[in-house]
Design a protein around this motif. Structure first.
Motif, PDB file in Angstrom:
ATOM      1  N   UNK A  81      26.617 -21.325  50.648  1.00 51.17           N
ATOM      2  CA  UNK A  81      26.878 -22.675  51.139  1.00 51.17           C
ATOM      3  C   UNK A  81      26.634 -22.697  52.647  1.00 51.17           C
ATOM      4  N   UNK A  82      26.880 -23.852  53.248  1.00 51.40           N
ATOM      5  CA  UNK A  82      26.486 -24.055  54.638  1.00 51.40           C
ATOM      6  C   UNK A  82      27.558 -24.824  55.388  1.00 51.40           C
ATOM      7  N   UNK A  83      27.382 -24.900  56.688  1.00 52.13           N
ATOM      8  CA  UNK A  83      28.221 -25.776  57.507  1.00 52.13           C
ATOM      9  C   UNK A  83      27.322 -26.423  58.558  1.00 52.13           C
ATOM     10  N   UNK A  84      27.765 -27.582  59.064  1.00 57.25           N
ATOM     11  CA  UNK A  84      27.030 -28.244  60.140  1.00 57.25           C
ATOM     12  C   UNK A  84      26.467 -29.595  59.778  1.00 57.25           C
ATOM     13  N   UNK A  85      26.337 -29.879  58.470  1.00 55.26           N
ATOM     14  CA  UNK A  85      25.886 -31.193  58.018  1.00 55.26           C
ATOM     15  C   UNK A  85      26.970 -31.813  57.152  1.00 55.26           C
ATOM     16  N   UNK A  86      27.215 -33.091  57.365  1.00 61.30           N
ATOM     17  CA  UNK A  86      28.187 -33.832  56.558  1.00 61.30           C
ATOM     18  C   UNK A  86      27.485 -34.972  55.834  1.00 61.30           C
ATOM     19  N   UNK A  87      27.927 -35.240  54.618  1.00 57.95           N
ATOM     20  CA  UNK A  87      27.368 -36.339  53.827  1.00 57.95           C
ATOM     21  C   UNK A  87      28.002 -37.649  54.281  1.00 57.95           C
ATOM     22  N   UNK A  88      27.181 -38.643  54.560  1.00 61.30           N
ATOM     23  CA  UNK A  88      27.711 -39.884  55.143  1.00 61.30           C
ATOM     24  C   UNK A  88      27.385 -41.135  54.342  1.00 61.30           C
ATOM     25  N   UNK A  89      26.603 -41.014  53.257  1.00 62.47           N
ATOM     26  CA  UNK A  89      26.117 -42.219  52.561  1.00 62.47           C
ATOM     27  C   UNK A  89      27.110 -42.798  51.561  1.00 62.47           C
ATOM     28  N   UNK A  90      28.125 -42.004  51.167  1.00 57.50           N
ATOM     29  CA  UNK A  90      29.156 -42.479  50.244  1.00 57.50           C
ATOM     30  C   UNK A  90      28.551 -43.069  48.971  1.00 57.50           C
ATOM     31  N   UNK A  91      27.513 -42.416  48.467  1.00 58.27           N
ATOM     32  CA  UNK A  91      26.835 -42.813  47.227  1.00 58.27           C
ATOM     33  C   UNK A  91      26.159 -44.179  47.310  1.00 58.27           C
ATOM     34  N   UNK A  92      25.907 -44.642  48.502  1.00 55.46           N
ATOM     35  CA  UNK A  92      25.159 -45.884  48.699  1.00 55.46           C
ATOM     36  C   UNK A  92      23.682 -45.526  48.836  1.00 55.46           C
ATOM     37  N   UNK A  93      22.877 -45.886  47.824  1.00 58.01           N
ATOM     38  CA  UNK A  93      21.451 -45.550  47.832  1.00 58.01           C
ATOM     39  C   UNK A  93      20.710 -46.187  49.005  1.00 58.01           C
ATOM     40  N   UNK A  94      21.257 -47.244  49.550  1.00 56.64           N
ATOM     41  CA  UNK A  94      20.579 -47.974  50.612  1.00 56.64           C
ATOM     42  C   UNK A  94      21.185 -47.710  51.991  1.00 56.64           C
ATOM     43  N   UNK A  95      22.013 -46.692  52.084  1.00 57.97           N
ATOM     44  CA  UNK A  95      22.643 -46.370  53.364  1.00 57.97           C
ATOM     45  C   UNK A  95      21.589 -46.067  54.430  1.00 57.97           C
TER      46      UNK A  95
END
Length: 316
Positions: A81-95
Motif C-alpha cells: 500500500x501507499x501514503x501521500x494521496x487521498x481520495x477526494x471524489x466521494x464516488x462522484x463520477x463528475x468530481x
C-alpha cells in the motif's frame, strides 16, 4: 501466478484515468461496488494471484482489501500500500478533483495509522507518486519515520513514480541512506511498449535486492487496438498479429512484453472485471521470442510526449 499482481484502483473507486474500450457499466451503489470488488479479489485469488497493490487514494480499496483478508489464512499473500494521496471524489463520477497529494509527515502518520491494519500481509509500504517537486525525498523527518516503520515491522519501503522524469526520481531514491543502509527496497514505475524509459534502470535494479513493480503496462488503454489513431496503426497491427498467433488478447501481449523485459518483476493487472482479469492472466501462457520483443520495443515514444498525452486522458 507468474509475476502478475492485482492493482486495486479500479475496484476501489468508480472512475480512473484511462481510455475505455467497452461501454460504460451501470452506476453501482457503494454496497454493490464493494460486493463486486470482493468478487474480483476472490477471482484473482482462485486464479493464483497472491500480490495485491492498494492505496488510500483508491477510494474503498484499502478497506475492501482488509475486509477480504479477514477470511484468509495464507502466508503467501503479499500486500503493498501507499501514503501521500487521498481520495477526494466521494464516488462522484463528475468530481473536478479526484485525489489530493500531500507528502507531509502528518499525512504519513495519519495514513499509516489505518494502513498498518493490513499487517501481517503488508510487505511493502510506498510513497505514492514521489516527485522531486514535493521535496519528499529530501525530508529527513519523513525518511527517518519510514525507516522506523521498516525496522519495526520488517517490511520494504518503496515509492511509486509518475511522469517524464521518473528515472531521475528513481536514481535519487536508490542512493538515499538512513542509518547507513539503503532506505528503499521497492520501486513501482510505469513501463510499457510506449514508455520504456525504465530500461535505463535495469542494470541498477539487477545489482541490488530491489523489488520492481510495473504499473500501467497497457498505457491506460492506449495499447489496445481499436483507437482511431493513425500514428499507432503499425503497433496495433503487430499486436493484433501476435495476439492471434498466441491465441490471447492484445492486453496479454502488452503484459507479456513487461514480464519478458524485466524477468522477476511484478506486473500489475488493473482489471475492473473478471473478464479483464482472466484476459490479463493469459500473459502467463506464453513467452515472446527475442525478435518479437525487439519489434515491440521499436514502437516506443519519447517520455515527454507519452506523459503529455497521458495528462489529457479523462477520468471515466
Amino acid at each position: 501466478m507468474e509475476g502478475i499482481g492485482l492493482g486495486t484502483a479500479a475496484i476501489g473507486r468508480p472512475v480512473y484515468i484511462n481510455i475505455r474500450h467497452e461501454k460504460p457499466g451501470e452506476v453501482l451503489s457503494v454496497p454493490e461496488f464493494r460486493k463486486r470488488g470482493l468478487a474480483i479479489l476472490d477471482d484473482a485469488y482462485r486464479n493464483g494471484v497472491r500480490f495485491f497493490d492498494t492505496s488510500p487514494g483508491y477510494g474503498l480499496a484499502e478497506s475492501l482489501l482488509m475486509e477480504w483478508l479477514r477470511g484468509k489464512d495464507d502466508p503467501r499473500i503479499r500486500v503493498a500500500t501507499k501514503w501521500g494521496l487521498s481520495y477526494a471524489a466521494n464516488f462522484d463520477r463528475h468530481a473536478k478533483v479526484h485525489e489530493i497529494k500531500e507528502h507531509t509527515l502528518e499525512r504519513l502518520d495519519a495514513q499509516w495509522a489505518f494502513s498498518e491494519k493490513l499487517l501481517p500481509y503488508l510487505t511493502t509500504y510506498q510513497i505514492h507518486s514521489a516527485t522531486l517537486e514535493t521535496g519528499v525525498l529530501d525530508n529527513r523527518d519523513i525518511l527517518q519515520r519510514l525507516h522506523h516503520i521498516k525496522k519495526e515491522h520488517n517490511i520494504r519501503i518503496g515509492l511509486t513514480t509518475t511522469g517524464a522524469n521518473q528515472v531521475e526520481v528513481l536514481k535519487k531514491a536508490v542512493d538515499i541512506m538512513v542509518e547507513d543502509e539503503p532506505l528503499f527496497g521497492s520501486f513501482q514505475s510505469t513501463y510499457n511498449i510506449m514508455e520504456q524509459s525504465l530500461l535505463q534502470m535495469k542494470e541498477i535494479f539487477a545489482q541490488t535486492n530491489t523489488q520492481l513493480i510495473i504499473k500501467e503496462s497497457l498505457a491506460n488503454g492506449r495499447l489496445m487496438p481499436g483507437l482511431p489513431s493513425k500514428e499507432h496503426n503499425g503497433l496495433y497491427r503487430y499486436i493484433t498479429t501476435l495476439a492471434e498467433q498466441y491465441n490471447v488478447g492484445a492486453d496479454a501481449i502488452g503484459i507479456r512484453f513487461c514480464l519478458d523485459s524485466f524477468p522477476g518483476a511484478l506486473v500489475l493487472s488493473g482489471a475492473s472485471s473478471s473478464d479483464q482479469l482472466h484476459s490479463n492472466l493469459e500473459a502467463k501462457t506464453f513467452k515472446l521470442h527475442e525478435d518479437e520483443l525487439e519489434m515491440l520495443g521499436s514502437y516506443k515514444i519519447e517520455p515527454a510526449t507519452y506523459w503529455d498525452r497521458r495528462k489529457q486522458l479523462p477520468w471515466q
